[in-house]
Design a protein around this motif. Structure first.
Motif, short mmCIF file in Angstrom:
data_model
loop_
_atom_site.label_atom_id
_atom_site.label_comp_id
_atom_site.label_asym_id
_atom_site.label_seq_id
_atom_site.Cartn_x
_atom_site.Cartn_y
_atom_site.Cartn_z
N GLN A 16 0.71 -1.13 0.04
CA GLN A 16 -0.02 0.09 0.04
C GLN A 16 0.92 1.27 0.07
OE1 GLN A 16 -2.65 -0.25 3.26
NE2 GLN A 16 -3.89 -2.18 2.60
N SER A 17 2.14 1.27 0.64
CA SER A 17 3.04 2.39 0.61
C SER A 17 3.78 2.47 -0.55
CB SER A 17 3.88 2.13 1.87
OG SER A 17 4.79 1.27 1.63
N ILE A 18 3.67 1.50 -1.67
CA ILE A 18 4.42 1.84 -2.95
C ILE A 18 3.62 2.62 -3.96
CG2 ILE A 18 5.70 0.60 -4.92
CD1 ILE A 18 6.01 -2.03 -2.94
N PRO A 19 4.42 3.71 -4.24
CA PRO A 19 3.63 4.57 -5.24
C PRO A 19 3.40 3.91 -6.70
CG PRO A 19 5.88 5.52 -4.97
CD PRO A 19 5.82 4.26 -4.06
N ILE A 20 2.49 3.97 -7.29
CA ILE A 20 2.27 3.52 -8.56
C ILE A 20 1.88 4.62 -9.61
CG2 ILE A 20 0.67 2.17 -10.08
CD1 ILE A 20 0.04 0.58 -7.19
N GLN A 21 2.76 4.52 -10.62
CA GLN A 21 2.53 5.65 -11.74
C GLN A 21 1.75 4.80 -12.94
OE1 GLN A 21 2.29 8.42 -13.30
NE2 GLN A 21 4.01 8.97 -12.42
N THR A 22 0.56 5.59 -13.31
CA THR A 22 -0.21 4.67 -14.20
C THR A 22 -0.39 5.85 -15.38
OG1 THR A 22 -2.19 5.94 -13.30
CG2 THR A 22 -1.69 3.64 -12.55
N MET A 27 6.32 7.74 -18.62
CA MET A 27 6.92 6.71 -18.75
C MET A 27 7.92 7.07 -19.91
SD MET A 27 4.89 3.60 -17.49
CE MET A 27 3.61 3.79 -15.86
N ILE A 28 7.45 7.67 -20.72
CA ILE A 28 8.10 7.76 -22.17
C ILE A 28 9.11 9.08 -22.11
CG2 ILE A 28 7.66 8.38 -24.78
CD1 ILE A 28 4.84 7.36 -24.24
N PRO A 29 10.23 8.71 -22.85
CA PRO A 29 11.02 9.98 -22.83
C PRO A 29 10.64 11.26 -23.65
CG PRO A 29 12.13 7.92 -23.57
CD PRO A 29 10.69 7.80 -23.59
N GLN A 30 10.61 12.36 -22.75
CA GLN A 30 10.08 13.48 -23.20
C GLN A 30 10.35 14.18 -24.22
OE1 GLN A 30 6.76 14.49 -21.51
NE2 GLN A 30 7.17 12.56 -20.63
N ASP A 31 11.59 13.68 -24.94
CA ASP A 31 12.28 14.36 -25.97
C ASP A 31 12.15 13.33 -27.17
OD1 ASP A 31 13.60 12.36 -25.15
OD2 ASP A 31 15.80 13.67 -25.55
N MET A 32 11.10 12.34 -27.21
CA MET A 32 10.96 11.44 -28.10
C MET A 32 10.09 11.81 -29.48
SD MET A 32 9.23 7.69 -27.47
CE MET A 32 8.90 6.43 -28.65
N PRO A 33 10.57 11.92 -30.52
CA PRO A 33 9.90 12.58 -31.57
C PRO A 33 8.46 12.37 -31.74
CG PRO A 33 11.92 11.84 -32.33
CD PRO A 33 11.68 11.32 -31.04
N SER A 34 7.84 10.87 -31.71
CA SER A 34 6.63 10.71 -31.72
C SER A 34 5.72 11.39 -30.46
CB SER A 34 6.22 9.15 -31.80
OG SER A 34 6.88 8.52 -30.50
N LEU A 35 6.35 11.46 -29.23
CA LEU A 35 5.70 12.21 -28.30
C LEU A 35 5.49 13.55 -28.56
CD1 LEU A 35 4.37 11.75 -25.54
CD2 LEU A 35 6.53 12.22 -24.62
#
Length: 89
Positions: A16-22, A27-35
């Motif tokens: 319960q104390s482990i943070p979950i990123q949904t 999670m994708i590199p912010q400099d990825m051309p498709s993003l």
């Protein structure tokens, strides 16, 4: 048996104390051309989400019958939907 039960309870408590990123975008590199292209498209097409995307895959985009159909379809959409935005690439 008591050891197994206590280990199970400790695992449930710790879980319960482990943070979950949904958010998959984080999670994708912010400099990825498709993003970058995706975010640009989101900015252009922002709104309430009630939009119609029409993508045509044709051999000859200059075919007079195709151009006539596109013209008729766009007029139909303008008459029936009220607002219409044309984006050209």
């Amino acid at each position: 048996m008591l050891y197994l039960f206590l280990t199970c309870c400790a695992g449930i408590y710790a879980d319960q104390s482990i943070p979950i990123q949904t958010d998959t975008n984080s999670m994708i590199p912010q400099d990825m051309p498709s993003l970058i292209n995706y975010k640009h498209m989101q900015n252009i097409m922002s709104g309430s989400g009630d939009h119609l995307n029409v993508i045509l895959r044709v051999d000859d985009a200059s075919d007079p019958e195709l151009l006539e159909w596109i013209d008729e379809f766009s007029l139909h959409e303008v008459e029936n939907r009220g607002t219409f935005t044309v984006l050209q690439a």
